[in-house]
Design a protein around this motif. Structure first.
Motif, mmCIF file in Angstrom:
data_model
loop_
_atom_site.group_PDB
_atom_site.id
_atom_site.type_symbol
_atom_site.label_atom_id
_atom_site.label_comp_id
_atom_site.label_asym_id
_atom_site.label_seq_id
_atom_site.Cartn_x
_atom_site.Cartn_y
_atom_site.Cartn_z
ATOM 1 N N HIS A 124 36.983 48.172 33.170
ATOM 2 C CA HIS A 124 37.966 47.916 33.070
ATOM 3 C C HIS A 124 39.237 46.812 33.419
ATOM 4 C CE1 HIS A 124 37.652 52.123 32.242
ATOM 5 N NE2 HIS A 124 38.850 52.451 31.728
ATOM 6 N N PRO A 125 39.285 45.207 33.224
ATOM 7 C CA PRO A 125 39.926 44.351 33.817
ATOM 8 C C PRO A 125 40.800 44.465 34.147
ATOM 9 C CG PRO A 125 39.575 44.163 30.616
ATOM 10 C CD PRO A 125 39.077 45.498 31.532
ATOM 11 N N ALA A 126 41.636 44.886 33.656
ATOM 12 C CA ALA A 126 43.352 45.212 34.792
ATOM 13 C C ALA A 126 42.982 45.638 35.368
ATOM 14 C CB ALA A 126 44.031 45.851 33.202
ATOM 15 N N VAL A 127 42.292 46.732 35.636
ATOM 16 C CA VAL A 127 42.161 47.218 37.467
ATOM 17 C C VAL A 127 41.424 45.842 38.516
ATOM 18 C CG1 VAL A 127 40.600 49.224 38.615
ATOM 19 C CG2 VAL A 127 41.555 49.558 36.571
ATOM 20 N N LEU A 128 40.591 45.437 37.846
ATOM 21 C CA LEU A 128 39.706 44.543 38.167
ATOM 22 C C LEU A 128 41.335 43.023 38.899
ATOM 23 C CD1 LEU A 128 37.292 42.986 40.049
ATOM 24 C CD2 LEU A 128 36.599 41.601 37.722
ATOM 25 N N GLN A 129 41.448 43.023 37.903
ATOM 26 C CA GLN A 129 42.890 41.812 38.493
ATOM 27 C C GLN A 129 43.614 42.442 39.150
ATOM 28 O OE1 GLN A 129 45.159 41.209 35.114
ATOM 29 N NE2 GLN A 129 46.142 39.422 35.936
ATOM 30 N N GLU A 130 43.794 43.359 39.356
ATOM 31 C CA GLU A 130 44.849 43.650 40.293
ATOM 32 C C GLU A 130 44.134 44.288 41.891
ATOM 33 O OE1 GLU A 130 48.094 47.561 41.556
ATOM 34 O OE2 GLU A 130 47.874 46.956 39.666
ATOM 35 N N LEU A 131 42.998 44.737 41.980
ATOM 36 C CA LEU A 131 42.611 44.815 42.804
ATOM 37 C C LEU A 131 41.765 43.509 43.922
ATOM 38 C CD1 LEU A 131 40.795 47.352 44.569
ATOM 39 C CD2 LEU A 131 38.782 46.657 43.266
ATOM 40 N N THR A 132 41.958 42.620 42.811
ATOM 41 C CA THR A 132 41.371 41.312 43.118
ATOM 42 C C THR A 132 43.368 40.384 44.109
ATOM 43 O OG1 THR A 132 40.014 40.739 41.769
ATOM 44 C CG2 THR A 132 40.639 38.705 43.035
ATOM 45 N N ALA A 133 44.153 41.029 43.263
ATOM 46 C CA ALA A 133 45.292 40.167 43.710
ATOM 47 C C ALA A 133 45.338 41.007 44.964
ATOM 48 C CB ALA A 133 46.885 40.615 42.295
ATOM 49 N N GLU A 134 45.247 42.352 45.054
ATOM 50 C CA GLU A 134 45.664 43.042 46.282
ATOM 51 C C GLU A 134 44.410 42.053 47.203
ATOM 52 O OE1 GLU A 134 46.553 46.851 47.114
ATOM 53 O OE2 GLU A 134 44.438 47.019 47.816
ATOM 54 N N HIS A 135 44.073 42.313 47.113
ATOM 55 C CA HIS A 135 42.894 41.415 48.213
ATOM 56 C C HIS A 135 42.909 39.450 49.002
ATOM 57 C CE1 HIS A 135 40.422 44.725 49.676
ATOM 58 N NE2 HIS A 135 40.167 46.020 48.131
ATOM 59 N N GLU A 136 43.135 39.522 47.605
ATOM 60 C CA GLU A 136 43.226 37.524 47.661
ATOM 61 C C GLU A 136 44.618 37.674 48.403
ATOM 62 O OE1 GLU A 136 43.507 36.694 44.183
ATOM 63 O OE2 GLU A 136 40.961 35.738 44.444
ATOM 64 N N ALA A 137 45.520 38.505 48.518
ATOM 65 C CA ALA A 137 47.014 38.603 49.304
ATOM 66 C C ALA A 137 46.812 38.959 50.560
ATOM 67 C CB ALA A 137 47.915 40.490 48.736
ATOM 68 N N LEU A 138 45.922 39.554 50.916
ATOM 69 C CA LEU A 138 45.318 40.091 52.957
ATOM 70 C C LEU A 138 45.024 38.765 53.185
ATOM 71 C CD1 LEU A 138 43.234 43.512 52.257
ATOM 72 C CD2 LEU A 138 45.826 43.208 52.873
ATOM 73 N N LEU A 139 43.941 38.381 52.240
ATOM 74 C CA LEU A 139 43.553 36.391 52.769
ATOM 75 C C LEU A 139 44.897 35.486 52.670
ATOM 76 C CD1 LEU A 139 40.685 35.898 50.941
ATOM 77 C CD2 LEU A 139 40.768 36.858 53.133
ATOM 78 N N LYS A 140 45.751 35.434 52.312
ATOM 79 C CA LYS A 140 47.070 34.368 52.240
ATOM 80 C C LYS A 140 48.162 34.573 53.993
ATOM 81 C CE LYS A 140 46.999 33.367 47.699
ATOM 82 N NZ LYS A 140 47.662 33.889 46.416
ATOM 83 N N ASN A 141 47.924 36.318 53.452
ATOM 84 C CA ASN A 141 49.037 36.707 54.555
ATOM 85 C C ASN A 141 48.384 36.458 56.374
ATOM 86 O OD1 ASN A 141 50.592 37.081 53.188
ATOM 87 N ND2 ASN A 141 50.045 39.207 52.968
ATOM 88 N N ARG A 142 46.932 35.785 56.320
ATOM 89 C CA ARG A 142 46.304 35.851 57.227
ATOM 90 C C ARG A 142 46.183 34.560 58.657
ATOM 91 N NH1 ARG A 142 40.319 37.959 56.586
ATOM 92 N NH2 ARG A 142 40.581 40.010 56.527
ATOM 93 N N GLU A 143 46.955 33.882 59.079
ATOM 94 C CA GLU A 143 46.222 32.372 59.886
ATOM 95 C C GLU A 143 45.500 31.980 59.654
ATOM 96 O OE1 GLU A 143 47.750 32.782 64.078
ATOM 97 O OE2 GLU A 143 49.537 33.907 63.695
ATOM 98 N N ASP A 144 44.311 33.129 59.850
ATOM 99 C CA ASP A 144 42.661 32.447 59.450
ATOM 100 C C ASP A 144 42.477 32.964 58.163
ATOM 101 O OD1 ASP A 144 39.661 31.694 59.398
ATOM 102 O OD2 ASP A 144 40.323 31.800 61.888
#
Length: 476
Positions: free
Chosen positions: A303-323
């Motif tokens: 289910h690549p669509a699930v992996l894509q949305e899952l990855t997007a959620e976690h990459e967004a967490l990283l982008k919102n961090r100062e570090d």
């Protein structure tokens, strides 16, 4: 004359065996028994349950009987009469009756492993169950996770995934089992996998192999070997307890220290009980988390669509961090909405436990039938998870379905960690561990399936020769 005597003996033997078989097939009951079959004498229908099914759906043993008899039926497993229920209303009723009409219970296969010799003290609902739940929540509950464990979980997972990326491939079921077990054993009892003389992960792996076998305690059988290795494990844990008890300078303020302090103060505790409590707690972690981790890889690959949305959620967490290199925080963990949906959907399909076991303390009326006192009751919670009445297209992996499910529907039809007084004290820890694993996995690693696992139910979910995965670090 001797021919007559011989024939008479054979005739009496046949009559007696016919009587025993009749009694077996028609158990005593102060009412009407639910429909079903008791199977063969002594063996019952156990062998049918042990036949593997290569599907995530309910085991055919359960599915076929539900179709034939309805949501409540009788059978015999491992020599015990069993009432099987997939009726949500009755299951909820039973879970609320613990200590009154039913008690916590194991079949023989499990009882010799998880209950101390000389008594069924784990059946006592009162102070002992309250104590066991309290001590696990003290060391693995939400507050402890928030204050220190979340960061430590992330560090441990980082370490293991880094090591896995340096290998040609990893069998993730066994490797995941050992990863979770070693982390929890370190925090519970101070176990250090790198310096220990005994490999705790290998011990638990061998115990598990025996638990899914027929409970025949004869030399050479898997169950006999399971009991031997279990004795070795409890001997090891008892030695650790005694050493810590006699060496105050080695105190760490962990689970083992608390149980030692309580052992000296609480009369209801015994050394045997404490050893079995530790063993059982570690076993639950060893099996359940690794099963879900392994199923992640199979489901995400399809289910690549699930992996894509899952990855997007976690990459967004990283982008919102100062570090971006800072550790995962509690607020970040709690914000992982889609991740929780993925975990819930995987838990729904995995059904790591085939059901919840109770024993009737008295005759129990149910929908015109009677469950005799002393019978085992198997509440088939996976039947709730794998029905299209609640979960449309129930075999489809669809994390998005959780957005629209009502909380009341979920509470009555989703029980991956049990329910009632015996709801698993490690539920929050399991979710935090699985969420953290997915966070590290999708933000730092790529993976390729070298050899997929052949998934089966026996009735516990199994993975054949295992899922062999090649990991590699993502390049910035």
């Amino acid at each position: 004359m001797w021919d007559v005597v011989g024939l008479s003996f054979v005739a009496l033997l046949v009559i007696y065996l016919t009587y025993l078989i009749t009694q077996w097939k028609n158990p005593k009951c102060n009412g009407v028994l639910p429909p079903g079959s008791m199977g063969l004498p002594l063996i019952g229908e156990t062998l049918n349950l042990l036949i593997p099914s290569y599907s995530l759906d309910l085991h055919p043993f359960i599915r076929k009987r539900l179709e034939r008899y309805g949501p409540i039926f009788r059978t015999s497993l491992a020599g015990k009469p069993v009432l099987v229920s997939a009726d949500p209303e009755f299951n909820n009723y039973v879970l609320k009756q613990e200590g009154r009409m039913v008690e916590f219970w194991y079949l023989d296969t499990f009882s010799k492993i998880f209950m101390q010799e000389g008594g069924n003290r784990t059946n006592q609902i009162g102070v002992i169950h309250k104590y066991a739940r309290s001590i696990f929540l003290n060391h693995f509950g939400a507050e402890c996770i928030k204050e220190k464990l979340l960061t430590q979980i992330e560090g441990s997972i980082n370490k293991h995934l880094c090591a896995w990326s340096n290998q040609e491939s990893v069998e993730v079921k066994k490797a995941g089992s050992i990863m979770a077990l070693n982390f929890c054993a370190e925090h519970m009892i101070g176990y250090d996998a790198e310096t220990a003389t005994e490999n705790l992960g290998e011990i638990y792996h061998r115990v598990f192999q025996g638990l899914i076998s027929f409970p025949l305690n004869v030399p050479g059988t898997a169950y006999h070997n399971c009991l031997k290795i279990h004795k070795k494990a409890t001997t090891m844990l008892r030695a650790m307890l005694r050493e810590r008890r006699s060496s105050p300078e080695k105190r760490r303020g962990d689970f083992l220290d608390q149980i030692i302090d309580d052992l000296d103060q609480e009369k209801f505790l015994s050394e045997d009980f404490c050893v079995h409590l530790i063993f059982g707690g570690l076993f639950a972690i060893f099996e359940s988390i690794s099963t879900v981790l392994t199923l992640f890889f199979s489901l995400l690959a399809d289910h690549p669509a699930v992996l894509q949305e899952l990855t997007a959620e976690h990459e967004a967490l990283l982008k919102n961090r100062e570090d971006q290199n800072s550790a995962l925080t509690w607020d970040e963990y709690k914000s992982m909405t889609f991740t929780l949906q993925v975990i819930n959907e995987t838990l729904r399909l995995a059904n790591t436990a085939p059901g919840l076991l109770r024993r009737a303390l008295k005759d129990i009326p149910v929908k015109g039938y009677t469950i005799p006192a002393g019978w085992t009751i198997l509440l088939v919670t996976p039947a709730l998870h794998l029905t299209s009445n609640t979960f449309k297209d129930h075999l489809e992996f669809n994390p998005w379905r959780w957005k629209d499910l009502d909380s009341l529907v979920i509470s009555k039809n989703f029980m991956p960690f049990g329910s009632g007084l015996r709801q698993c004290a490690g539920a929050e820890f399991s979710r935090a561990y699985l969420s953290t694993f997915l966070h590290v996995l999708v933000t730092k690693y790529r993976w390729t399936t070298i050899k997929g696992a052949r998934i089966s139910r026996r009735p516990i979910l199994a993975f054949g020769d295992g899922a062999h995965i090649k990991f590699s670090e993502k390049k910035n």
